[in-house]
Design a protein around this motif. Structure first.
Motif, PDB file in Angstrom:
ATOM      1  N   LEU A   5       9.987   5.028  14.590  1.00 20.62           N
ATOM      2  CA  LEU A   5       8.908   5.872  14.055  1.00 20.62           C
ATOM      3  C   LEU A   5       7.572   5.454  14.676  1.00 20.62           C
ATOM      4  O   LEU A   5       6.656   6.235  14.832  1.00 20.62           O
ATOM      5  N   GLY A   6       7.452   4.180  15.017  1.00 19.19           N
ATOM      6  CA  GLY A   6       6.226   3.634  15.581  1.00 19.19           C
ATOM      7  C   GLY A   6       6.309   2.124  15.528  1.00 19.19           C
ATOM      8  O   GLY A   6       7.344   1.568  15.153  1.00 19.19           O
ATOM      9  N   ASN A   7       5.197   1.466  15.909  1.00 14.97           N
ATOM     10  CA  ASN A   7       5.204   0.002  15.946  1.00 14.97           C
ATOM     11  C   ASN A   7       4.172  -0.542  14.962  1.00 14.97           C
ATOM     12  O   ASN A   7       2.975  -0.282  15.095  1.00 14.97           O
ATOM     13  N   PHE A   8       4.647  -1.311  13.974  1.00 15.76           N
ATOM     14  CA  PHE A   8       3.731  -1.775  12.923  1.00 15.76           C
ATOM     15  C   PHE A   8       2.870  -2.949  13.368  1.00 15.76           C
ATOM     16  O   PHE A   8       1.973  -3.363  12.633  1.00 15.76           O
ATOM     17  N   LYS A  38       0.826  -1.226   0.000  1.00 17.40           N
ATOM     18  CA  LYS A  38       0.000   0.000   0.000  1.00 17.40           C
ATOM     19  C   LYS A  38       0.856   1.270   0.000  1.00 17.40           C
ATOM     20  O   LYS A  38       0.319   2.370  -0.006  1.00 17.40           O
ATOM     21  N   ILE A  39       2.180   1.114   0.060  1.00 16.34           N
ATOM     22  CA  ILE A  39       3.073   2.283   0.032  1.00 16.34           C
ATOM     23  C   ILE A  39       3.542   2.447  -1.418  1.00 16.34           C
ATOM     24  O   ILE A  39       4.398   1.702  -1.908  1.00 16.34           O
ATOM     25  N   SER A  95       1.923   1.002   6.552  1.00 20.82           N
ATOM     26  CA  SER A  95       1.524   1.988   5.532  1.00 20.82           C
ATOM     27  C   SER A  95       0.918   3.231   6.179  1.00 20.82           C
ATOM     28  O   SER A  95       1.104   4.351   5.689  1.00 20.82           O
ATOM     29  N   VAL A  96       0.206   3.049   7.287  1.00 22.35           N
ATOM     30  CA  VAL A  96      -0.400   4.193   7.987  1.00 22.35           C
ATOM     31  C   VAL A  96       0.683   4.979   8.726  1.00 22.35           C
ATOM     32  O   VAL A  96       0.717   6.211   8.696  1.00 22.35           O
ATOM     33  N   LEU A  97       1.582   4.246   9.386  1.00 25.38           N
ATOM     34  CA  LEU A  97       2.684   4.924  10.092  1.00 25.38           C
ATOM     35  C   LEU A  97       3.477   5.803   9.129  1.00 25.38           C
ATOM     36  O   LEU A  97       3.806   6.950   9.438  1.00 25.38           O
TER      37      LEU A  97
END
Ligand code: SF4
Ligand code: SF4
Length: 300
Positions: free
Chosen positions: A218-221, A46-47, A227-229
């Motif tokens: 950056l965050g936790n997938f 989705k990226i 794709s949202v992160l």
């Protein structure tokens, strides 16, 4: 624009190099499952800008069937693929070809082989054997050679320039900085190696962390899809990247009142130590603990 994701397939490694950013070793824990790889690759589609998928570690070939299947799944989804390995398995050219042949069939486009004194001190190194095997199979491959950091020359403004290719992050800070020349903290006002505002690549680990730089998440997938992160990331809003973008490690230290000294070898040396000091304040962003030298059993 994100063009590459790098799976840290496992933190476990055959070796325990002094320069390792990630504190990998035979004792380090954390390995992707096949299901997690598949789900992440599905979401990665989705990226729109994403082109490359790399597999590294730790030593990814320790989980050889998972590695081969990971490359196959990535190729199936239309990604170009690469593998980074220390080539410990290259006992001879004929043997190494056995390990590499499946990647030829899968259309692997980049095989990076560690080949330096950190990884082997013999005359015929596993990296050079693997490189010969890859070339004989027509597999695109290159060697990565890193040397110990040394005082190389004096810069234009009289500042010491440290060369050798080792970046001073992770275990390298603890093992390789003694005796190196230092610079005033106030001069270390940028991040010279990562584009934190517009990252072109991130590293994904088995715990779900999306590393912008080793140990800077950056965050936790596993909590929010990758794709949202990626689409919602704004460096200015990130509590650690914001200061780093505004003024490098010196700004990070000053904005949070971290006082750990006034001279450091370079930006990464300073940044790593400030981040280590801020770990308890930002446990979800400065993580996992093992990348800051904590043993999996909590020691260190
Ligand atoms: S630098 Fe590479 S080979 Fe060395 S411990 Fe780290 S992952 Fe393993
Ligand atoms: S300055 Fe910090 S964020 Fe930038 S490359 Fe060095 S360690 Fe990574």
């Amino acid at each position: 624009m994100l063009t590459g994701i790098h799976f840290l397939l496992t933190y476990t490694c055959t070796w325990e190099c002094d320069h390792c950013f990630l504190f990998c070793s035979p004792r380090a824990e954390g390995t992707f499952t096949l299901a997690r790889l598949r789900e992440t690759l599905d979401d990665a589609r989705k990226i729109p800008s994403l082109e490359w998928v790399y597999f590294e570690g730790g030593e990814p070939t320790l989980y050889y069937p998972l590695l081969v299947e990971g490359v196959r799944l990535a190729r199936e989804r239309g990604f170009r693929t690469g593998v980074v390995t220390n080539a410990y398995w290259a006992a001879g050219v004929e043997d190494a070809k056995l390990w590499l042949a499946p990647f030829v069939e899968l259309g692997l486009e980049d095989l990076s082989l560690s080949d330096d004194a950190f990884h082997h001190d013999g005359e015929v190194t596993p990296g050079s054997v693997a490189l010969a095997a890859a070339r004989s199979l027509g597999l695109p491959a290159c060697a990565i050679c890193i040397e110990r950091p040394v005082m190389e020359r004096t810069g234009e403004r009289g500042e010491p320039v440290v060369g050798g290719g080792s970046m001073l992050r992770g275990r390298a800070v603890e093992k390789l900085t003694d005796g190196l020349p230092t610079r005033p903290a106030g001069e270390l006002t940028s991040c010279p190696h990562e584009d934190l505002e517009h990252p072109a690549r991130v590293h994904l680990d088995p715990f779900g962390h999306v590393h912008l730089c080793q140990g800077l998440s950056l965050g936790n997938f596993l909590q929010t899809p990758l794709s949202v992160l990626v689409s919602s990331y704004d460096a200015a809003e990130h509590p650690v990247c914001g200061p780093l973008v505004r003024g490098g490690p010196d700004a990070l230290a000053k904005e949070y009142g971290v006082d750990i000294g006034d001279r450091f070898v370079d930006e990464c040396h300073y940044c790593y130590l400030v981040r280590k000091a801020l770990r308890e304040r930002f446990p979800d962003l400065l993580t996992p603990p093992q990348v800051y030298g904590r043993e999996p059993n909590g020691k260190g």
